[in-house]
Design a protein around this motif. Structure first.
Motif, PDB file in Angstrom:
ATOM      1  N   HIS A   4       0.811  -1.222   0.000  1.00 34.87           N
ATOM      2  CA  HIS A   4       0.000   0.000   0.000  1.00 34.87           C
ATOM      3  C   HIS A   4       0.846   1.274   0.000  1.00 34.87           C
ATOM      4  O   HIS A   4       0.373   2.323  -0.450  1.00 34.87           O
ATOM      5  CB  HIS A   4      -0.944   0.012   1.211  1.00 34.87           C
ATOM      6  CG  HIS A   4      -0.252   0.123   2.527  1.00 34.87           C
ATOM      7  ND1 HIS A   4       0.333  -0.963   3.150  1.00 34.87           N
ATOM      8  CD2 HIS A   4      -0.031   1.195   3.352  1.00 34.87           C
ATOM      9  CE1 HIS A   4       0.859  -0.571   4.298  1.00 34.87           C
ATOM     10  NE2 HIS A   4       0.668   0.731   4.440  1.00 34.87           N
ATOM     11  N   VAL A   5       2.092   1.233   0.482  1.00 29.29           N
ATOM     12  CA  VAL A   5       2.883   2.461   0.559  1.00 29.29           C
ATOM     13  C   VAL A   5       3.355   2.931  -0.815  1.00 29.29           C
ATOM     14  O   VAL A   5       3.839   4.059  -0.942  1.00 29.29           O
ATOM     15  CB  VAL A   5       4.103   2.298   1.498  1.00 29.29           C
ATOM     16  CG1 VAL A   5       3.654   1.880   2.880  1.00 29.29           C
ATOM     17  CG2 VAL A   5       5.131   1.329   0.937  1.00 29.29           C
ATOM     18  N   LEU A  42      14.311   5.504  -5.256  1.00 28.13           N
ATOM     19  CA  LEU A  42      12.922   5.078  -5.167  1.00 28.13           C
ATOM     20  C   LEU A  42      12.285   4.853  -6.528  1.00 28.13           C
ATOM     21  O   LEU A  42      11.299   4.117  -6.631  1.00 28.13           O
ATOM     22  CB  LEU A  42      12.135   6.100  -4.347  1.00 28.13           C
ATOM     23  CG  LEU A  42      12.586   6.165  -2.888  1.00 28.13           C
ATOM     24  CD1 LEU A  42      11.921   7.325  -2.163  1.00 28.13           C
ATOM     25  CD2 LEU A  42      12.304   4.855  -2.167  1.00 28.13           C
ATOM     26  N   SER A  43      12.843   5.437  -7.579  1.00 27.08           N
ATOM     27  CA  SER A  43      12.341   5.157  -8.928  1.00 27.08           C
ATOM     28  C   SER A  43      12.561   3.696  -9.297  1.00 27.08           C
ATOM     29  O   SER A  43      11.752   3.100 -10.016  1.00 27.08           O
ATOM     30  CB  SER A  43      13.028   6.065  -9.953  1.00 27.08           C
ATOM     31  OG  SER A  43      14.442   5.838  -9.961  1.00 27.08           O
ATOM     32  N   GLU A  44      13.648   3.095  -8.795  1.00 25.24           N
ATOM     33  CA  GLU A  44      13.940   1.697  -9.103  1.00 25.24           C
ATOM     34  C   GLU A  44      12.951   0.749  -8.429  1.00 25.24           C
ATOM     35  O   GLU A  44      12.777  -0.384  -8.866  1.00 25.24           O
ATOM     36  CB  GLU A  44      15.369   1.355  -8.697  1.00 25.24           C
ATOM     37  CG  GLU A  44      16.408   2.119  -9.493  1.00 25.24           C
ATOM     38  CD  GLU A  44      17.837   1.726  -9.163  1.00 25.24           C
ATOM     39  OE1 GLU A  44      18.758   2.274  -9.800  1.00 25.24           O
ATOM     40  OE2 GLU A  44      18.046   0.863  -8.278  1.00 25.24           O
ATOM     41  N   LEU A  45      12.304   1.204  -7.361  1.00 24.28           N
ATOM     42  CA  LEU A  45      11.298   0.382  -6.688  1.00 24.28           C
ATOM     43  C   LEU A  45       9.901   0.588  -7.256  1.00 24.28           C
ATOM     44  O   LEU A  45       8.960  -0.086  -6.841  1.00 24.28           O
ATOM     45  CB  LEU A  45      11.280   0.677  -5.187  1.00 24.28           C
ATOM     46  CG  LEU A  45      12.148  -0.228  -4.311  1.00 24.28           C
ATOM     47  CD1 LEU A  45      13.612   0.096  -4.533  1.00 24.28           C
ATOM     48  CD2 LEU A  45      11.793  -0.076  -2.856  1.00 24.28           C
ATOM     49  N   GLY A  46       9.737   1.548  -8.171  1.00 23.85           N
ATOM     50  CA  GLY A  46       8.434   1.786  -8.769  1.00 23.85           C
ATOM     51  C   GLY A  46       7.577   2.799  -8.043  1.00 23.85           C
ATOM     52  O   GLY A  46       6.350   2.804  -8.184  1.00 23.85           O
ATOM     53  N   PHE A  47       8.210   3.693  -7.271  1.00 19.84           N
ATOM     54  CA  PHE A  47       7.459   4.690  -6.515  1.00 19.84           C
ATOM     55  C   PHE A  47       7.061   5.913  -7.344  1.00 19.84           C
ATOM     56  O   PHE A  47       6.157   6.644  -6.949  1.00 19.84           O
ATOM     57  CB  PHE A  47       8.283   5.178  -5.322  1.00 19.84           C
ATOM     58  CG  PHE A  47       8.120   4.356  -4.077  1.00 19.84           C
ATOM     59  CD1 PHE A  47       7.060   4.579  -3.217  1.00 19.84           C
ATOM     60  CD2 PHE A  47       9.031   3.365  -3.764  1.00 19.84           C
ATOM     61  CE1 PHE A  47       6.914   3.835  -2.057  1.00 19.84           C
ATOM     62  CE2 PHE A  47       8.902   2.617  -2.604  1.00 19.84           C
ATOM     63  CZ  PHE A  47       7.833   2.843  -1.749  1.00 19.84           C
ATOM     64  N   ASP A  48       7.735   6.180  -8.449  1.00 25.01           N
ATOM     65  CA  ASP A  48       7.578   7.475  -9.107  1.00 25.01           C
ATOM     66  C   ASP A  48       6.167   7.759  -9.592  1.00 25.01           C
ATOM     67  O   ASP A  48       5.544   8.749  -9.222  1.00 25.01           O
ATOM     68  CB  ASP A  48       8.564   7.594 -10.281  1.00 25.01           C
ATOM     69  CG  ASP A  48       9.890   8.184  -9.839  1.00 25.01           C
ATOM     70  OD1 ASP A  48      10.010   8.585  -8.668  1.00 25.01           O
ATOM     71  OD2 ASP A  48      10.811   8.230 -10.667  1.00 25.01           O
TER      72      ASP A  48
END
Length: 324
Positions: free
Chosen positions: A73-74, A158-164
């Motif tokens: 969810h985060v 955080l872009s590598e984790l898919g947050f963007d």
């Protein structure tokens, strides 16, 4: 050297080390006009940066395949994550139609942590707890990890984790830009159209602090659990008395201009995580690169490129900054 010509073969090169690159490509670069050592080192720096971005894209693809999040969810921004005080600031800025909007906004923010450095709650404690747990879970996984920037050895892009797309883009566009449009209209705060979001980690066995620097950003949001110090604009202070120490608490963010010189004081125990969002305005940096202070030559690119765009009215066109 005209980097516009050199960029054409960057995607096809093999970059392992400086010695390997010099052996394989120095003659090719010489034919393009790169004849001096200083010119070669300029190209080497650009190629190294370019290859780091390609590797970041490869890591992101691998992470998507092998990493199972702890708190799914985060990854998707919800208004319930945000502090009521922050939502009040955004509401004021969005609906602002008064004669002196700055004065009203300052009443809501209450204090400046340092000159034109503003501190206010951003997230709720519950979200911060889950977010840090997610970061620790990723850190302990077998997924590949890259350095967040050239200054910090430990942290997460955080872009590598898919947050963007689902988190930081709406945070910037919907919630932060109304504030920055009022607070930093003189340096692109009203037209922030891209960002770089990452976390940095400080630990007694890893990085302890962060030296005096400015950011590759027009406006920065720093959410942290430690103290920062601020000096003047893009210059080394003459003495420590010229800096202002700013106490920083969990859930609170510090909003400041990217060119505002600052650093992180050393920790004495435990571990500290900082969430950093470098927000960029292509309308500003297309005219003057914030790092080198020169007018950039823009070159089309398939990867994210530090906030430059070919057309300030078309933010979908990625370009890189190469200087002639």
């Amino acid at each position: 050297v005209v980097f516009l010509e050199i960029i054409f073969f960057l995607k096809n090169i093999n970059f392992i080390s400086e010695n390997q690159f010099r052996k394989d490509y120095q003659n090719v670069l010489g034919s393009l006009g790169c004849v001096s050592e200083s010119q070669f080192r300029d190209v080497l720096g650009k190629v190294s940066e370019f290859m780091q971005k390609l590797k970041s894209a490869e890591r992101a693809a691998t992470i998507m395949e092998i990493y199972a999040p702890l708190h799914q969810h985060v990854y998707h921004l919800q208004e319930s994550f945000l502090a009521p005080e922050f939502l009040q600031l955004v509401k004021y800025c969005t609906a602002c139609d008064v004669m002196q909007p700055w004065k009203g906004l300052m009443k809501l923010i209450q204090t400046e942590a340092a000159p034109r450095v503003f501190r206010f709650p951003v997230f709720r404690k519950e979200f911060c707890k889950d977010f840090i747990e997610e970061l620790k879970h990723f850190e302990q996984s077998d997924a590949p990890k890259g350095r967040p920037n050239t200054m910090n050895n430990y942290g997460i892009l955080l872009s590598e984790l898919g947050f963007d797309e689902s988190f930081f883009s709406p945070l910037r566009e919907v919630y932060l830009r109304p504030l920055t449009a009022l607070l930093y209209s003189d340096c692109g705060g009203s037209c922030l159209d891209s960002h770089k979001a990452f976390v940095v980690k400080y630990d007694m066995r890893e990085d302890l602090d962060l030296s005096y620097h400015y950011d590759n950003a027009e406006v920065t949001l720093n959410l942290s659990l430690g103290n920062l110090f601020f000096g003047d604009m893009r210059r080394v202070p003459l003495s420590e008395t010229e800096c202002v120490e700013v106490e920083h608490h969990i859930t609170e963010g510090l909003l400041h201009r990217g060119r505002h010189m600052h650093g992180a004081l050393p920790i004495s125990s435990g571990t500290r995580w900082n969430l950093i969002i470098w927000m960029r305005a292509s309308r500003e940096r297309n005219k003057l690169c914030p790092i080198c202070g020169k007018r950039p030559t823009l070159v089309e690119s398939d990867i994210f490129s530090d906030g430059f765009t070919m057309d300030t009215d078309d933010t979908s066109s990625n370009v890189s900054c190469f200087l002639t």
